[in-house]
Write an enzyme that holds these catalytic residues in place. Structure first.
Site, PDB file in Angstrom:
ATOM      1  N   ASP A  48     -15.574   9.356   8.629  1.00 37.75           N
ATOM      2  CA  ASP A  48     -14.508   8.392   8.334  1.00 37.75           C
ATOM      3  C   ASP A  48     -13.171   9.103   8.500  1.00 37.75           C
ATOM      4  O   ASP A  48     -13.075  10.333   8.397  1.00 37.75           O
ATOM      5  CB  ASP A  48     -14.641   7.829   6.918  1.00 37.75           C
TER       6      ASP A  48
ATOM      7  N   ARG B  37       0.816  -1.221   0.000  1.00 39.65           N
ATOM      8  CA  ARG B  37       0.000   0.000   0.000  1.00 39.65           C
ATOM      9  C   ARG B  37       0.848   1.269   0.000  1.00 39.65           C
ATOM     10  O   ARG B  37       0.507   2.245  -0.659  1.00 39.65           O
ATOM     11  CB  ARG B  37      -0.945  -0.012   1.197  1.00 39.65           C
TER      12      ARG B  37
END
Length: 261
Positions: free
Chosen positions: A136, A32
């Protein structure tokens, strides 16, 4: 990525987000964060760790890269059935006028839109003030959530009764109608930081988030949820999560559905 690089990254991730990254996650972290190294034209993780120290603005990208955002419309559908058939029915019998719902890890928005469809029977009630807060950690997914635009593949997860009511369709995609979107307010929020909300909330969704935290962090977050949740409120958590040995302030109503004691 050396052992020292990974140690730095996991400690920074824990301080910033509370997410625990065990050794077995090193390959995931590597894959990632490689995108960030390429974007910044850095040759190795040692340089990236130094860049993180020197460039606080990179922390947002760092967090976004590590955050998992697997979601779908009506995922764990028994939660939405309980919300629609039990919770909304109770509200109607009580003639409830103020309703507040919080989707605390909303990802790309499928969860809060599923919530809104499930409680839409309340929207037409005269004088009913209903708002859904969707938060979020990841700013990238919040942008997608606010757009309300998804691949037409998402239709298979949405009950057919809701298609005409709440969705506009075009080749290859769907868009959430404004009449549903207007009830949802999207905000960026780190669950480890101070929460500006006052509550009380009638429903809180915190699903598939606790699994990333250690027990101490879980206990702190659940305690804060209890303070913000109405005494007759409902807390939904993820299918692989439990409050057993985390909190004694809740009673189990059904599979991963809790109410305050």
């Amino acid at each position: 990525m050396t052992a020292a690089d990974f140690r730095f990254i996991r400690e920074l991730a824990y301080r910033q987000t509370g997410i625990v990254l065990p050794e077995r996650k090193q390959h995931m972290v590597y894959s990632r964060l490689c995108r960030r190294l390429r974007a910044l034209r850095l040759l190795n993780f040692k340089d990236y760790c130094q860049y993180l120290l020197e460039t606080p603005d990179e922390l947002g990208q760092f967090i976004n890269a590590l955050t998992t955002n697997l979601t779908a419309f009506f995922r764990e559908k028994h939660h939405f059935e309980y919300l629609k058939d039990t919770v909304v029915n109770d509200w109607m019998q009580q003639r409830k006028r103020r309703i507040r719902i919080w989707s605390s890890a909303c990802s790309t928005g499928e969860e809060p839109y599923s919530i809104a469809m499930s409680v839409a029977g309340m929207f037409g009630n005269a004088g009913c003030d209903i708002k859904i807060l969707a938060t979020d950690l990841d700013t990238n997914v919040l942008q997608k959530a606010q757009s309300g635009i998804y691949s037409s593949d998402a239709l298979e997860n949405i009950p057919i009764d809701y298609h005409e009511k709440f969705l506009m369709r075009s080749p290859g995609q769907i868009k959430i109608k404004e009449k549903l979107q207007q009830h949802i307010h999207f905000k960026q929020l780190n669950l480890l930081n101070d929460w500006p909300m006052q509550g009380p909330f009638d429903v809180i969704f915190c699903r598939n988030v606790l699994i990333y935290f250690d027990n101490e962090t879980k206990q702190k977050i659940i305690k804060k949820f209890r303070r913000l949740l109405a005494d007759d409120g409902v807390l939904f958590i993820g299918h692989s999560e439990t409050l057993h040995q985390i909190s004694d302030e809740f009673t189990l109503l059904g599979h991963t559905i809790y109410k305050p004691r």
